[in-house]
Write a protein that holds these residues in place. Structure first.
Motif, PDB file in Angstrom:
ATOM      1  N   PRO A  92     -31.170  11.451  -0.631  1.00  0.00           N
ATOM      2  CA  PRO A  92     -30.735  12.257   0.527  1.00  0.00           C
ATOM      3  C   PRO A  92     -29.940  11.425   1.530  1.00  0.00           C
ATOM      4  N   GLU A  93     -30.319  10.153   1.691  1.00  0.00           N
ATOM      5  CA  GLU A  93     -29.603   9.305   2.649  1.00  0.00           C
ATOM      6  C   GLU A  93     -28.184   8.990   2.176  1.00  0.00           C
ATOM      7  N   ALA A  94     -28.001   8.858   0.863  1.00  0.00           N
ATOM      8  CA  ALA A  94     -26.652   8.658   0.341  1.00  0.00           C
ATOM      9  C   ALA A  94     -25.789   9.882   0.613  1.00  0.00           C
ATOM     10  N   LYS A  95     -26.378  11.058   0.553  1.00  0.00           N
ATOM     11  CA  LYS A  95     -25.635  12.277   0.856  1.00  0.00           C
ATOM     12  C   LYS A  95     -25.249  12.321   2.330  1.00  0.00           C
ATOM     13  N   ILE A  96     -26.150  11.864   3.192  1.00  0.00           N
ATOM     14  CA  ILE A  96     -25.830  11.801   4.619  1.00  0.00           C
ATOM     15  C   ILE A  96     -24.675  10.833   4.855  1.00  0.00           C
ATOM     16  N   ALA A  97     -24.723   9.674   4.182  1.00  0.00           N
ATOM     17  CA  ALA A  97     -23.633   8.707   4.311  1.00  0.00           C
ATOM     18  C   ALA A  97     -22.313   9.315   3.859  1.00  0.00           C
ATOM     19  N   ALA A  98     -22.356  10.081   2.778  1.00  0.00           N
ATOM     20  CA  ALA A  98     -21.137  10.721   2.283  1.00  0.00           C
ATOM     21  C   ALA A  98     -20.588  11.710   3.302  1.00  0.00           C
ATOM     22  N   GLU A  99     -21.469  12.467   3.943  1.00  0.00           N
ATOM     23  CA  GLU A  99     -21.029  13.402   4.975  1.00  0.00           C
ATOM     24  C   GLU A  99     -20.385  12.648   6.144  1.00  0.00           C
ATOM     25  N   TYR A 100     -20.963  11.526   6.498  1.00  0.00           N
ATOM     26  CA  TYR A 100     -20.432  10.693   7.585  1.00  0.00           C
ATOM     27  C   TYR A 100     -19.017  10.234   7.257  1.00  0.00           C
ATOM     28  N   LEU A 101     -18.810   9.774   6.053  1.00  0.00           N
ATOM     29  CA  LEU A 101     -17.493   9.299   5.643  1.00  0.00           C
ATOM     30  C   LEU A 101     -16.483  10.445   5.603  1.00  0.00           C
ATOM     31  N   ALA A 102     -16.920  11.578   5.065  1.00  0.00           N
ATOM     32  CA  ALA A 102     -16.015  12.729   4.980  1.00  0.00           C
ATOM     33  C   ALA A 102     -15.611  13.213   6.369  1.00  0.00           C
ATOM     34  N   SER A 103     -16.525  13.126   7.333  1.00  0.00           N
ATOM     35  CA  SER A 103     -16.188  13.577   8.686  1.00  0.00           C
ATOM     36  C   SER A 103     -15.077  12.728   9.288  1.00  0.00           C
ATOM     37  N   HIS A 104     -15.048  11.449   8.948  1.00  0.00           N
ATOM     38  CA  HIS A 104     -13.990  10.582   9.450  1.00  0.00           C
ATOM     39  C   HIS A 104     -12.658  10.872   8.758  1.00  0.00           C
ATOM     40  N   LEU A 105     -12.700  11.210   7.488  1.00  0.00           N
ATOM     41  CA  LEU A 105     -11.464  11.618   6.811  1.00  0.00           C
ATOM     42  C   LEU A 105     -10.887  12.877   7.455  1.00  0.00           C
TER      43      LEU A 105
ATOM     44  N   LEU B  87     -45.806   4.525 -33.113  1.00  0.00           N
ATOM     45  CA  LEU B  87     -45.322   4.126 -31.795  1.00  0.00           C
ATOM     46  C   LEU B  87     -45.257   5.351 -30.894  1.00  0.00           C
ATOM     47  N   VAL B  88     -45.780   5.216 -29.694  1.00  0.00           N
ATOM     48  CA  VAL B  88     -45.683   6.253 -28.679  1.00  0.00           C
ATOM     49  C   VAL B  88     -44.908   5.671 -27.499  1.00  0.00           C
ATOM     50  N   HIS B  89     -43.811   6.337 -27.162  1.00  0.00           N
ATOM     51  CA  HIS B  89     -43.006   5.909 -26.014  1.00  0.00           C
ATOM     52  C   HIS B  89     -42.963   7.052 -25.009  1.00  0.00           C
ATOM     53  N   ALA B  90     -43.396   6.771 -23.793  1.00  0.00           N
ATOM     54  CA  ALA B  90     -43.436   7.793 -22.746  1.00  0.00           C
ATOM     55  C   ALA B  90     -42.414   7.454 -21.666  1.00  0.00           C
ATOM     56  N   ALA B  91     -41.683   8.468 -21.236  1.00  0.00           N
ATOM     57  CA  ALA B  91     -40.691   8.255 -20.181  1.00  0.00           C
ATOM     58  C   ALA B  91     -40.410   9.582 -19.490  1.00  0.00           C
ATOM     59  N   THR B  92     -40.121   9.495 -18.209  1.00  0.00           N
ATOM     60  CA  THR B  92     -39.700  10.663 -17.461  1.00  0.00           C
ATOM     61  C   THR B  92     -38.203  10.547 -17.176  1.00  0.00           C
ATOM     62  N   ARG B  93     -37.518  11.682 -17.129  1.00  0.00           N
ATOM     63  CA  ARG B  93     -36.081  11.705 -16.878  1.00  0.00           C
ATOM     64  C   ARG B  93     -35.801  12.660 -15.717  1.00  0.00           C
ATOM     65  N   GLU B  94     -35.081  12.167 -14.750  1.00  0.00           N
ATOM     66  CA  GLU B  94     -34.785  12.949 -13.551  1.00  0.00           C
ATOM     67  C   GLU B  94     -33.278  13.007 -13.322  1.00  0.00           C
ATOM     68  N   PRO B  95     -32.691  14.198 -13.365  1.00  0.00           N
ATOM     69  CA  PRO B  95     -31.265  14.298 -13.047  1.00  0.00           C
ATOM     70  C   PRO B  95     -31.045  14.176 -11.541  1.00  0.00           C
ATOM     71  N   ARG B  96     -29.979  13.497 -11.168  1.00  0.00           N
ATOM     72  CA  ARG B  96     -29.644  13.341  -9.750  1.00  0.00           C
ATOM     73  C   ARG B  96     -28.160  13.633  -9.556  1.00  0.00           C
ATOM     74  N   GLU B  97     -27.860  14.418  -8.554  1.00  0.00           N
ATOM     75  CA  GLU B  97     -26.464  14.641  -8.202  1.00  0.00           C
ATOM     76  C   GLU B  97     -26.024  13.566  -7.209  1.00  0.00           C
ATOM     77  N   ASP B  98     -24.873  12.988  -7.445  1.00  0.00           N
ATOM     78  CA  ASP B  98     -24.331  11.997  -6.529  1.00  0.00           C
ATOM     79  C   ASP B  98     -22.886  12.360  -6.224  1.00  0.00           C
ATOM     80  N   ARG B  99     -22.301  11.677  -5.231  1.00  0.00           N
ATOM     81  CA  ARG B  99     -20.957  12.058  -4.807  1.00  0.00           C
ATOM     82  C   ARG B  99     -20.136  10.832  -4.406  1.00  0.00           C
ATOM     83  N   ASN B 100     -18.887  10.837  -4.816  1.00  0.00           N
ATOM     84  CA  ASN B 100     -17.875   9.978  -4.224  1.00  0.00           C
ATOM     85  C   ASN B 100     -17.223  10.741  -3.082  1.00  0.00           C
TER      86      ASN B 100
END
Length: 518
Positions: free
Chosen positions: A64-77, A288-301
């Motif tokens: 969420p903080e990266a999204k806030i940073a992106a909004e900050y940058l876009a506001s300056h553009l 063999l048992v391999h356990a892992a969780t996968r989480e999709p995340r949206e990011d932005r340039n």
């Protein structure tokens, strides 16, 4: 929430709202003095105090903080009148270019390995403990339970041009585990053809479920000995990739006691001996048992541009780039990333403001802030692979700033050097631009050429320069705070970058590669 966040946003200087003027008929390679002087240490500090504050919690990619940073940058553009160059939103282009990440976290708690020996009518089960009896690098391994026979393949080598094929005459390894010796028959650890990675690739291409590597009988172990902490190889820590990570098979290392049981039970009496009983399938089974969780995340340039004044040259785009993400929060500590890379992010903000206040140069100028750099240059790779430029336009240069506020106040590192294959006229012109700001440009940064976002532009054939002040004791630590920033140095680097960008935008020809020192 949005209103309270505005309290942290430093105000734009008055110069940022001055509209562009008509260009002169003869392009001036010298930048407007007022625009250069508008890039100041206090304004750099204002951006840093927001971006590297605790409220931003380290700006981890996709957070969420990266999204806030992106909004900050876009506001300056938006404030400087930049044209959006991101994805369409509500029927018009936005400043945001979205991409998807996947955070995969392998679990040590759910990992299991058991070996079953079925010999002469007797069955022996060998339960193995992760970190003590076995280990494997977990990232990329598909989660699930796998139970199948193992096939012994000697040293697991395949090199047709040397008539070497250790799989020849063996049972098919598809949907089975492969058991192989580590290294080479003469005791060497292996080479490009016969390394553990090459053996893993061969086993994967043949459809194996996994590869178990053991030292030949009598050989001295050439690997770090077990036990080791699962965290050392990536368990219980997320790895973020651009979309789902490529599937890998596990390459399993066994402890010496477990290896010795297999050697004795299966008759592995010597490094060149293929025991007859292992030519059949079924003597050794692997679960063999391999356990892992996968989480999709949206990011932005974040990206926008100021159009150039020349009808033809404006189709040639000069990009100023910096990554705005950092390490986030680890073990309860915030990694603020003031130098890495709130400094470069702030530098590009100041450059954008300066161009926004000046008359328009001949070529167009783009300002790009990417996320996901700390995860492997992910945002810049996405941008480089998905350039949504106006029809007929192309990127002709990238000026990248990453970590520009520390170390010697009168020196700045740059790459590529004259000894680098990507050396170009952009770097030649940078020497004069840095000198004009009282900086000595030093070529000590070639080892970092592939570790920052300009690399992905260079991979597309674009001339690049990367300004880099060097590593320091606070690099990737929670102590990389704004109080340690050399704001004057960051401003000098940003002014030098502006000078370079202006000259490049006004020059008769775009940058090009050159060989050796000029």
């Amino acid at each position: 929430m949005k209103r309270s966040l505005l309290m942290f946003v430093p105000a734009l200087s008055v110069s940022s709202v001055v509209f562009g003027q008509a260009p002169t008929e003869t392009p001036d390679l010298e930048p407007p003095a007022a625009a250069v002087q508008s890039i100041t240490a206090p304004e750099i500090g204002g951006h840093l105090n927001f971006l590297a504050s605790d409220v931003m919690r380290g700006r981890e990619a996709g957070s969420p903080e990266a999204k806030i940073a992106a909004e900050y940058l876009a506001s300056h553009l938006k404030a400087i009148g930049a044209v959006p160059l991101g994805d369409p939103e509500r029927g018009r282009r936005s400043y945001f270019q979205k991409f998807w990440l996947e955070a995969a976290t392998p679990s040590s708690e759910g990992a299991e390995l058991s070996l079953t020996l079925e010999l002469d009518g007797a069955t022996r089960s060998i339960p193995c403990k992760l970190g003590t009896d076995y280990m494997y690098a977990p990232h990329g391994v598909v989660a699930g339970e796998f139970d199948a026979p193992a096939v012994f393949v000697g040293y697991g080598r395949v090199q047709p041009d040397r008539s070497i094929d250790d799989y020849a005459g063996r049972p098919d390894v598809k949907n089975r585990f492969v058991l192989a010796y580590r290294g080479l028959p003469d005791g060497r650890p292996g080479n490009d053809f016969f390394s553990s990675q090459a053996k893993s690739q061969t086993a994967r291409e043949k459809g194996a479920l996994g590869l178990i590597l053991i030292d030949p009988p009598g050989a001295s172990p050439a690997r770090p000995a077990l036990p080791m902490s699962p965290a050392e190889v990536g368990f219980d820590r997320p790895r973020v990739t651009l979309g789902p990570a490529p599937a890998e098979i596990p390459v399993i290392a066994l402890s010496d006691p477990i290896r010795d049981v297999l050697v004795a039970s299966l008759g592995l009496s010597g490094p060149d001996v293929s025991p007859p009983r292992m030519d059949a399938v079924g003597d050794l089974r692997v679960r063999l048992v391999h356990a892992a969780t996968r989480e999709p995340r949206e990011d932005r340039n974040v990206v926008g541009y100021l159009p150039g004044s020349d009808p033809e040259k404006k189709k040639e785009l000069i990009v100023f780039s910096a990554h705005f993400d950092h390490e986030g929060v680890k073990n309860g500590e915030i990694y603020n990333g003031s130098d890495d890379n709130a400094s470069g992010t702030s530098g590009v903000l100041e450059v954008a403001q300066a161009f926004g206040a000046a008359e328009r140069p001949a070529r167009s100028i783009a300002f790009l802030w990417v996320s996901g750099e700390e995860k492997g240059l992910l945002g810049s790779k996405w941008f480089a692979d998905h350039q949504a430029l106006p029809n007929g336009w192309k990127i002709v240069a990238d000026i990248n700033m990453d970590m520009i506020s520390r170390n010697d106040s009168m020196k700045i590192g740059a790459t590529p050097s004259p000894d680098h294959k990507e050396y170009n006229t952009l770097v030649v012109d940078a020497a004069a631009a840095t000198k004009a700001e009282g900086l000595e440009m030093i070529f000590d940064s070639d080892p970092y050429f592939g570790r920052t976002d300009s690399y992905n532009f260079a991979a597309k054939g674009v001339p690049v320069i990367f300004f880099f002040a060097g590593l320091h004791d606070d690099y990737h630590k929670p102590t990389d705070d704004v109080e340690k920033a050399d704001l004057e140095k960051a401003a000098r680097v940003a002014r030098a970058a502006f000078r370079l960008g202006w000259k490049t935008a006004q020059a008769p020809e775009p940058p090009k590669k050159v060989e050796g020192k000029p």
